[in-house]
Design a protein around this motif. Structure first.
Motif, short mmCIF file in Angstrom:
data_model
loop_
_atom_site.label_atom_id
_atom_site.label_comp_id
_atom_site.label_asym_id
_atom_site.label_seq_id
_atom_site.Cartn_x
_atom_site.Cartn_y
_atom_site.Cartn_z
N SER A 15 8.57 55.15 10.57
CA SER A 15 8.51 55.81 11.86
C SER A 15 9.13 54.98 12.97
N ARG B 17 16.66 59.23 9.77
CA ARG B 17 16.39 58.10 10.64
C ARG B 17 17.64 57.30 10.89
N THR C 260 4.38 53.78 6.32
CA THR C 260 4.64 54.95 7.17
C THR C 260 5.03 54.49 8.57
N ALA C 261 4.42 53.39 9.03
CA ALA C 261 4.80 52.84 10.33
C ALA C 261 6.25 52.36 10.30
N GLU D 237 8.95 64.07 16.70
CA GLU D 237 9.58 62.76 16.85
C GLU D 237 11.00 62.76 16.31
N VAL D 238 11.25 63.66 15.38
CA VAL D 238 12.56 63.68 14.74
C VAL D 238 13.19 65.04 14.98
N GLU E 60 -1.98 56.71 7.23
CA GLU E 60 -1.23 55.74 8.02
C GLU E 60 -1.20 54.41 7.27
N SER F 72 9.44 46.16 15.82
CA SER F 72 8.14 46.80 15.70
C SER F 72 7.12 46.06 16.56
N ALA G 137 14.77 61.25 5.81
CA ALA G 137 13.91 61.27 7.00
C ALA G 137 14.73 61.39 8.27
N ASP H 180 5.57 66.49 14.58
CA ASP H 180 5.18 65.80 15.81
C ASP H 180 6.28 65.82 16.87
N ASP I 184 6.19 64.01 10.36
CA ASP I 184 6.84 63.38 11.50
C ASP I 184 7.63 64.39 12.31
N SER I 185 8.31 65.31 11.62
CA SER I 185 9.12 66.24 12.37
C SER I 185 8.25 67.25 13.10
#
Lengths: 323, 353
Positions: free
Chosen positions: A190, A247, A186-187, A319-320, A182, A265, A245, A317, A314-315
């Motif tokens: 995300s 995004r 990476t934040a 989230e994406v 982390e 953020s 990503a 999780d 991420d994917s």
């Protein structure tokens, strides 16, 4: 007789993994982990010493255990991790000074490995396409973690002059990325909407977390005097990374980029300090020939592959949604 | 500012008939070109370092000393059968790669060059000669004169080398840091393969066998008044020469005629330039009076000539650090470009012919 290694910053993710990795090595008999706070779970094979490296207690620990190798990973990247910018600066700069003072007083110390960052090169329009280790920054970092790292390196060079018998290796890492680590970056990736600087597309370089740790292990096991850039091969453009990503992105004029970024953020985990904004505007790339040739380290993951391992995290999780 | 007057620097008046029978200089590779390992035009087997585009065989048969524009353009050839839709889809997925300088060859070939190609072919009707002096598969330093308020001449030289050279070379230019700190311009410049003018980058590109382009007059060249057209300005500090010496890459003096007339700069609003942080602020017969319309370049007739290469690999070790060698070589390059400019001006029937 096996070696005794002291690792600072073990209560954070990379430091903890580093200590465990070294403890598993047959050449190393003892690993002492040091940090200001205790780790969340005990680190396998590591004796944890809760010590503030900002005070002289550290010298006593090192003398008693007759430490021969010191791995300094205690430099903190964001104020959030330390609980404020002034504490962060104190841990980074004063902490390093205390640690080096202790190293100087401990005759058993033979090698020092410092985890530094490529952020010491700064970021700006006058940068060459790739930085080699001997280049001076064209835009010296003026604040935050990059400036702390510049100061840390200055003290490390001073130590190397005073103790020429100690092999000092400074590793300047590109941004760590991977399935678990982390960081502010990476934040950033995300965030629900990733802000970019309008009219700029910086070149980014990454090092996979496993590669980064392996680089430090290489430097511990076969010490090489000097400073080395460490990064995965190749570069990714920010726009390209965001597309991979999957995004959403929004382009913000550079004048208000920091302000908008901080608004997007709310947790403050993504870094929108002036240095971070410069990096997201101009980017940076490293020449890693010395890493391959002299340090003898070849990363397993290229910049691109390292980034994709982060995207898959991420994917996974959920989230994406991947098309 | 003192006006530079060179004894031989008189501008040849426009519209002078010139000498139509003047022997063409670019009919075959010169001795120097052969010495630097140039294979020249290869009608039968295109060089191994050919661009990743699929090319028709007739392309290589094209005469090298003069070019006609009624040939198939790149834009009409699909890329390995990939349609524009598939291309766009792949781009949106980020499924492409850039080199360490941020050069995006795919974007450059398929989009950026396609956008400026009509200017090259139809608007300026560029005629390129001397391509046999540009090596097909090794590094070289293209040094050219700079003019025309905005750096349109460098863009046209890039199109010339990509479209007309048998090996479809990409020109990797070295630009001022102002380029890279300007939004959009810096981003596009990097994607088109260009980088900051500095020793490490120049040497890295030359050592990698790239064709590197430099415009040593810099802003002095692009921002000079119309009255001084085709008079070469001072050549920086000769940094490009030492980069060539260090890597042993040949220097190709290149003359570009036509860019001077696209925006005849009759004045320079220095106060406005200072406020905007620019090296100059041009006033032309049409700009800023007609707003964006005044930014349309005049359709001048262009000629580009890549001159005979100057070898740098026979100098002794350490010549790059000998200022006298560097100065002399800089002068030689400058002189050759100036002479070449005069020859091209004589050849051109008129500024807009």
């Amino acid at each position: 007789m096996g070696r005794t290694v002291l690792v600072t910053g073990v209560s954070r993710y990379l430091g903890g993994r580093m200590a465990a990795l070294l403890a598993a090595d047959p050449q190393i008999s003892t690993v002492i982990g040091v940090d200001v706070v205790a780790p969340d779970s005990p680190i396998a094979g590591t004796d944890f010493v809760r010590a503030d490296i900002r005070n002289p207690v550290i010298a006593k620990v090192m003398g008693e255990a007759s430490v021969d190798t010191v791995v300094h990973m205690g430099v903190i990247a964001t104020p959030k991790q330390a609980g404020g910018r002034s504490t962060m600066k104190e841990i980074n700069v004063i902490g390093t000074m205390q640690l080096l003072a202790a190293c100087q007083r401990t005759p058993s110390v033979r090698s020092l490995v410092v985890k530094s960052t490529a952020a010491v090169y700064g970021s700006g329009p006058k940068d060459p396409a790739k930085f080699t280790e001997d280049m001076e920054p064209r835009h010296s970092p003026s604040s935050g973690w990059p400036k702390d790292s510049v100061e840390v390196e200055t003290y490390v060079r001073g130590f190397a002059r005073r103790r020429p018998d100690v092999s000092v290796t400074t590793l300047r890492f590109a941004n760590f990325i991977g399935p678990r680590v982390e960081t502010a970056l990476t934040a950033y990736f995300s965030l629900p909407i990733v802000p970019t600087v309008l009219g700029f597309d910086p070149r980014l370089q990454f090092i996979h977390e496993d590669d980064g740790l392996e680089a430090i292990r290489t430097a511990v096991l076969s010490p090489r005097q000097g400073t080395f850039n460490v990064a995965g091969d190749g570069v990714l453009l920010l726009s390209q990374a965001i597309r991979r990503a999957r995004r959403q992105t929004i382009a913000i004029p550079s004048l208000i980029f920091g302000t908008v970024g901080r608004t997007l953020s709310p947790t403050g985990l993504a870094d929108f300090s002036s240095e971070a904004v410069r990096y997201l505007t101009y980017g940076r790339a490293l020449d890693t020939r010395a890493m391959h040739r002299t340090l003898g380290f070849d990363p397993m993951w290229s910049t691109d592959e390292a980034f994709m391992s982060f995207v898959r995290r991420d994917s996974a999780d959920g989230e994406v949604d991947v098309a | 500012m003192g006006r530079l007057t060179l004894p031989d620097a008189d501008v040849i008046p426009f519209g002078s008939p010139g000498d139509p029978d003047r022997p063409g200089r670019g009919l075959g590779p010169s001795k120097a070109a052969r010495l630097v390992g140039n294979t020249g035009p290869q009608p039968t087997s295109p060089p191994a370092a050919a661009a990743p585009t699929s090319r028709s065989a007739t392309d290589a048969d094209r005469p090298e000393h003069s070019t006609s524009h009624d040939v198939i353009t790149d834009a009409e050839i699909p890329f390995d059968g990939e349609s524009w839709l598939e291309f766009a889809r792949r781009r949106l997925m980020g499924d492409y790669s850039v080199d360490d300088f941020g050069f995006d060859p795919e974007l450059t070939d398929r989009v950026l060059l396609t956008l400026v190609r009509p200017l090259y072919r139809s608007w300026f009707r560029v005629e390129t000669t001397g391509l046999e002096n540009v090596p097909a598969d090794s590094g070289a330093l293209v040094v050219a004169n700079h003019s025309g308020v905005i750096a349109m001449d460098s863009v046209m030289a890039q199109v010339a080398l990509h479209d007309e050279h048998p090996a479809h070379r990409h020109l990797r230019m070295l630009g001022a840091n102002l380029v890279f700190q300007t939004p959009f311009m810096g981003e596009v410049a990097r994607k088109a393969g260009h980088t900051l003018a500095c020793h490490p980058d120049a040497e890295r590109l030359l050592a990698a066998g790239e064709i590197v382009g430099v415009w040593p007059e810099g802003f002095k060249g692009v921002g000079k008044p119309f009255g001084q057209r085709y008079k070469l300005q001072r050549f920086g500090r000769g940094g490009f020469v030492s980069a060539a010496l260090r890597t042993g890459a040949p220097i190709i003096p290149t003359a570009i005629v036509g860019a001077e007339e696209i925006y005849p700069m009759i004045g320079n609003a220095k106060t406005v330039a200072r406020i905007l942080g620019l090296p100059y602020f041009p006033i032309t017969p049409t700009f800023p009076w007609f707003g964006p319309l005044g930014m349309i370049p005049l359709p001048s007739k262009w000629l580009i000539h890549f001159g005979e290469p100057i070898r740098t690999d026979h100098f002794p070790e350490g010549a790059a650090d000998d200022p006298m060698v560097v100065f002399n070589l800089t002068d030689q390059v400058r002189e050759q470009i100036q002479q070449s400019l005069y020859r091209l001006l004589v050849k051109r029937p008129s500024a807009f012919g």
